[in-house]
Design an enzyme around this catalytic site. Structure first.
Site, PDB file in Angstrom:
ATOM      1  N   ASP A   8     -19.869  -7.630  49.793  1.00  0.00           N
ATOM      2  CA  ASP A   8     -21.026  -7.127  50.527  1.00  0.00           C
ATOM      3  C   ASP A   8     -22.237  -7.975  50.113  1.00  0.00           C
ATOM      4  OD1 ASP A   8     -21.723  -6.177  48.020  1.00  0.00           O
ATOM      5  OD2 ASP A   8     -21.920  -4.075  48.631  1.00  0.00           O
ATOM      6  N   CYS A  65     -18.627  -6.511  45.009  1.00  0.00           N
ATOM      7  CA  CYS A  65     -19.799  -5.737  45.434  1.00  0.00           C
ATOM      8  C   CYS A  65     -20.689  -5.601  44.190  1.00  0.00           C
ATOM      9  CB  CYS A  65     -19.409  -4.393  46.053  1.00  0.00           C
ATOM     10  SG  CYS A  65     -18.552  -3.238  44.970  1.00  0.00           S
ATOM     11  N   THR A  67     -20.913  -3.268  41.882  1.00  0.00           N
ATOM     12  CA  THR A  67     -20.174  -2.797  40.707  1.00  0.00           C
ATOM     13  C   THR A  67     -18.689  -3.140  40.743  1.00  0.00           C
ATOM     14  OG1 THR A  67     -19.712  -0.723  41.820  1.00  0.00           O
ATOM     15  CG2 THR A  67     -21.706  -0.797  40.442  1.00  0.00           C
ATOM     16  N   HIS A  98       1.487  -4.887  34.397  1.00  0.00           N
ATOM     17  CA  HIS A  98       1.980  -3.507  34.360  1.00  0.00           C
ATOM     18  C   HIS A  98       1.890  -2.778  35.697  1.00  0.00           C
ATOM     19  CE1 HIS A  98       1.533  -2.921  29.704  1.00  0.00           C
ATOM     20  NE2 HIS A  98       2.181  -4.025  30.034  1.00  0.00           N
ATOM     21  N   HIS A 133       8.092  -0.950  34.280  1.00  0.00           N
ATOM     22  CA  HIS A 133       6.920  -0.739  35.130  1.00  0.00           C
ATOM     23  C   HIS A 133       7.281  -0.634  36.614  1.00  0.00           C
ATOM     24  CE1 HIS A 133       4.448  -1.392  31.654  1.00  0.00           C
ATOM     25  NE2 HIS A 133       5.043  -2.550  31.434  1.00  0.00           N
TER      26      HIS A 133
END
Ligand code: RB5
Length: 146
Positions: A8, A65, A67, A98, A133
């Site tokens: 963004d 973005c 965060t 994992h 996993h």
């Protein structure tokens, strides 16, 4: 690798740096935007990258973005996508080994280009371990089925 990248407005500057980094390290990069720091809505770009990964048109996605959080939440709504916000290379590596994560999201307002490049390189350079996993990741995939 075929890598789709998007951001963004808040992630635009770091996305530009990461696109150049990925091209310079030999990846086949598709940039879905944004194209400037004008305000836009991050789910639009999360969807574009996540759908490409989900359809197998990209091997991995990179989303930026402010965060990395909104991008991860949005991308994870798309079937087959396992997006992880990483602010440390070791977390990026573990997300591949994992969790078979296929999209990494970055915090454009909190990390610089050098740190971001280390995270992206760690993510793209690592493989899924499988083994114990694999069943866990399959249980995640099962959550997507009605
Ligand atoms: C935009 O202001 C900001 O909310 C966005 O870039 C992102 O950080 C959301 O998770």
């Amino acid at each position: 690798m075929r890598v789709h990248i998007g951001s963004d407005h808040a992630g635009f500057a770091l996305k530009e740096r990461m696109r150049a980094h990925l091209v310079s390290t030999g990846h086949d990069v598709t940039d879905v935007g944004a194209d400037s720091e004008a305000s836009v809505d991050y789910p639009v770009f999360a969807k574009a990258v996540a759908v490409a990964v989900s359809r197998g048109e990209a091997d991995a996605g990179v989303l930026v973005c402010g965060t990395g959080i909104g991008m991860a939440i949005a991308a994870n709504k798309v079937s087959g996508v396992r997006a992880v916000q990483a602010s440390d290379p070791e977390f990026a590596r573990l997300a591949r080994r994992h969790n078979d994560a296929n999209v990494v999201t970055l915090a454009g307002r909190f990390i610089d280009a050098e740190a971001a490049a280390a995270i992206v390189d760690a993510f793209l350079g690592e493989s899924f371990e499988g083994g114990r996993h694999a069943g866990r990741v399959e249980q995640i995939s099962a959550l997507e089925r009605p």
